[in-house]
Scaffold this motif. Structure first.
Motif, PDB file in Angstrom:
ATOM      1  N   LEU A  64       0.815  -1.219   0.000  1.00 60.98           N
ATOM      2  CA  LEU A  64       0.000   0.000   0.000  1.00 60.98           C
ATOM      3  C   LEU A  64       0.847   1.267   0.000  1.00 60.98           C
ATOM      4  CD1 LEU A  64      -2.891  -0.953   2.444  1.00 60.98           C
ATOM      5  CD2 LEU A  64      -2.906  -0.961  -0.046  1.00 60.98           C
ATOM      6  N   ASN A  65       1.997   1.230   0.665  1.00 60.37           N
ATOM      7  CA  ASN A  65       2.862   2.406   0.687  1.00 60.37           C
ATOM      8  C   ASN A  65       3.603   2.588  -0.619  1.00 60.37           C
ATOM      9  OD1 ASN A  65       2.786   3.920   3.165  1.00 60.37           O
ATOM     10  ND2 ASN A  65       3.526   2.083   4.199  1.00 60.37           N
ATOM     11  N   LEU A 199      -4.484  -4.658  -3.391  1.00 64.24           N
ATOM     12  CA  LEU A 199      -5.108  -4.355  -2.100  1.00 64.24           C
ATOM     13  C   LEU A 199      -5.845  -3.017  -2.133  1.00 64.24           C
ATOM     14  CD1 LEU A 199      -2.220  -5.442   0.326  1.00 64.24           C
ATOM     15  CD2 LEU A 199      -4.244  -6.740  -0.341  1.00 64.24           C
ATOM     16  N   THR A 200      -6.294  -2.613  -3.307  1.00 67.08           N
ATOM     17  CA  THR A 200      -6.954  -1.314  -3.452  1.00 67.08           C
ATOM     18  C   THR A 200      -8.111  -1.103  -2.470  1.00 67.08           C
ATOM     19  OG1 THR A 200      -6.335  -1.265  -5.797  1.00 67.08           O
ATOM     20  CG2 THR A 200      -8.088   0.231  -5.086  1.00 67.08           C
ATOM     21  N   PRO A 201      -8.977  -2.108  -2.216  1.00 66.63           N
ATOM     22  CA  PRO A 201     -10.094  -1.893  -1.281  1.00 66.63           C
ATOM     23  C   PRO A 201      -9.654  -1.505   0.126  1.00 66.63           C
ATOM     24  CG  PRO A 201     -10.484  -3.869  -2.596  1.00 66.63           C
ATOM     25  CD  PRO A 201      -9.076  -3.428  -2.870  1.00 66.63           C
ATOM     26  N   ILE A 208      -6.510   0.419   8.680  1.00 62.37           N
ATOM     27  CA  ILE A 208      -5.297   0.130   7.913  1.00 62.37           C
ATOM     28  C   ILE A 208      -4.487   1.406   7.721  1.00 62.37           C
ATOM     29  CG2 ILE A 208      -4.412  -0.639   5.692  1.00 62.37           C
ATOM     30  CD1 ILE A 208      -5.448  -2.895   7.417  1.00 62.37           C
ATOM     31  N   ASN A 209      -5.174   2.519   7.467  1.00 66.03           N
ATOM     32  CA  ASN A 209      -4.464   3.794   7.280  1.00 66.03           C
ATOM     33  C   ASN A 209      -3.699   4.203   8.533  1.00 66.03           C
ATOM     34  OD1 ASN A 209      -5.235   4.193   4.607  1.00 66.03           O
ATOM     35  ND2 ASN A 209      -7.161   5.154   5.187  1.00 66.03           N
TER      36      ASN A 209
END
Length: 421
Positions: A64-65, A199-201, A208-209
């Motif tokens: 995600l990062n 993992l877009t969703p 998660i953020n």
């Protein structure tokens, strides 16, 4: 549950515990990589639920990062941990490890390419006499008492170093190389996960953020320490652009020639530079140097740095999560770039949006090149990402996993073209 991490554990955990598990593992891997004293950690007990959760959550954070430093650090730390664990296994432990892997493999509907040789190796290591021989303290790297037969494409690094015998496309891998081969397969497993998981969703999940924010703080400490990961300097962008994917190389050349990019293409290119190591201060220097110059020829962008400095500074800092909603933007993948409506000639995926002459120019190919005909064949089938991966393989003389086209991105291209791992 195996520490090869073929599949994540299922269940529920409190968010605060999830954060503690993930950050604790990050710190443990940092101590491991830097050679510090390793203290007992309840979250790193091999084969435990916490161990499995920590591994997969660090992978989620890296995906995600899209941070090059974090991705390389996690890869290096996890591989080092795996080496230590495999090296300490007794014959009984090795048999249990192999049996667990084989049970996990049976759950796969579609198996990645590296699973086939892993399955063959585990079938040998679960045998009592083979495991005792393999795990004996006197076992040498030069030993060839036992062999496994695998297709040559599954052990190219060994073939390149002439460490295995090949007969009619089948490589004979001696038992002295098996530990090294296990490490290679484990590395392929993590690389496949980091490069091919969508993992877009999860990006809209506040839990998660928050976890990503915690990990980014740890990553900033890592980047500020003595590390082999270098920050990309604005003055070095020209030199590293030779390793850019064609879409970003095209934007870079257009920018250097015109000194301007349209808003959307500037956004794409800025995020790409961010994710390959250009920090916020270097980004300011990079764009200041370009937008202080007068546009070369007609362009839709009429802004300049002197007049619109505050606007540009805010925009750059916003992309780095330092202004506004403090969202840490990440660069777009190939499918997103290909699906964008290209209203100007400066951007887009060259394999989809460019005519043959312009595509040849950005790829550096001649009309009689065999590679060009192979790329055109993939283009005719709308397999634009596969065409880009083929170009990467030929350009860098590497072999990519056949599942890499899923969620492939310009950052993945750059990492592969510059990776020494």
């Amino acid at each position: 549950m195996s520490f090869f991490y073929l599949s994540p554990v299922k269940g529920n955990l409190p968010v605060h515990l999830l954060e503690e598990i993930t950050t604790s593992r990050f710190q443990y891997l940092q101590d491991l990589v830097e050679g510090n004293n390793i203290a007992y950690n309840q979250f790193i007990v091999e084969g435990s639920i916490y161990d499995n959760v920590g591994h997969f959550m660090l992978c989620v954070a890296a995906i995600l990062n899209k941070n090059v430093a974090l991705t390389k650090f996690i890869l290096k730390g996890e591989v080092e941990l795996f080496k230590r664990r495999v090296g300490s296994l007794t014959a009984y432990d090795m048999r249990c490890f192999s049996k667990k892997l084989l049970r996990n493999i049976k759950k796969y509907d579609k198996i990645p390419s590296f699973i086939v040789p892993l399955q063959s190796l585990c079938q040998h290591l679960m045998l009592k006499d083979v495991a005792q021989h393999f795990c004996a303290s006197a076992h040498m790297k030069e030993c060839s008492q036992h062999h496994i037969k695998i297709h040559f494409r599954h052990c190219l690094p060994f073939i390149a170093k002439r460490q295995v015998e090949v007969q009619q496309g089948i490589a004979l891998l001696p038992c002295g190389k098996w530990k090294q081969y296990l490490v290679l397969l484990f590395t392929m497993n993590i690389k496949s996960r980091l490069g091919n998981t969508d993992l877009t969703p999860l990006r809209s999940d506040p839990r998660i953020n928050e976890l990503l924010f915690r990990i980014r703080k740890e990553t900033s400490i890592l980047q500020n320490s003595r590390s082999e990961i270098r920050t990309l300097k604005s003055v070095d962008v020209d030199s590293v652009s030779a390793s850019f994917p064609p879409c970003m190389l095209n934007l870079h050349r257009y920018l250097r020639n015109k000194h301007r990019l349209s808003h959307t293409q500037r956004f794409y290119y800025s995020l790409f530079l961010k994710d390959i190591g250009l920090n916020v201060n270097e980004a300011v220097d990079f764009w200041r140097a370009e937008y202080r110059q007068a546009p070369n020829g007609k362009h839709s962008c009429c802004h300049n740095w002197e007049k619109d400095e505050k606007k540009y500074l805010y925009g750059i800092r916003h992309m780095y999560g330092l202004e506004g909603g403090r969202k840490n933007y990440t660069s777009y993948n190939c499918k997103q770039i290909q699906s964008t409506d290209i209203s100007c000639l400066e951007g887009g995926c060259p394999f989809k949006s460019f005519d043959e002459d312009n595509m040849m120019k950005i790829l550096g190919l001649r009309r009689d090149d065999l590679l060009l005909s192979q790329i055109n064949e993939l283009k005719s089938k709308n397999m634009y990402t596969s065409a880009c991966i083929l170009f990467l393989e030929k350009k860098c003389s590497i072999v990519c996993d056949n599942t890499m086209s899923f969620n492939f991105s310009p950052v993945n291209f750059f990492q592969k073209s510059t990776s020494k791992i």
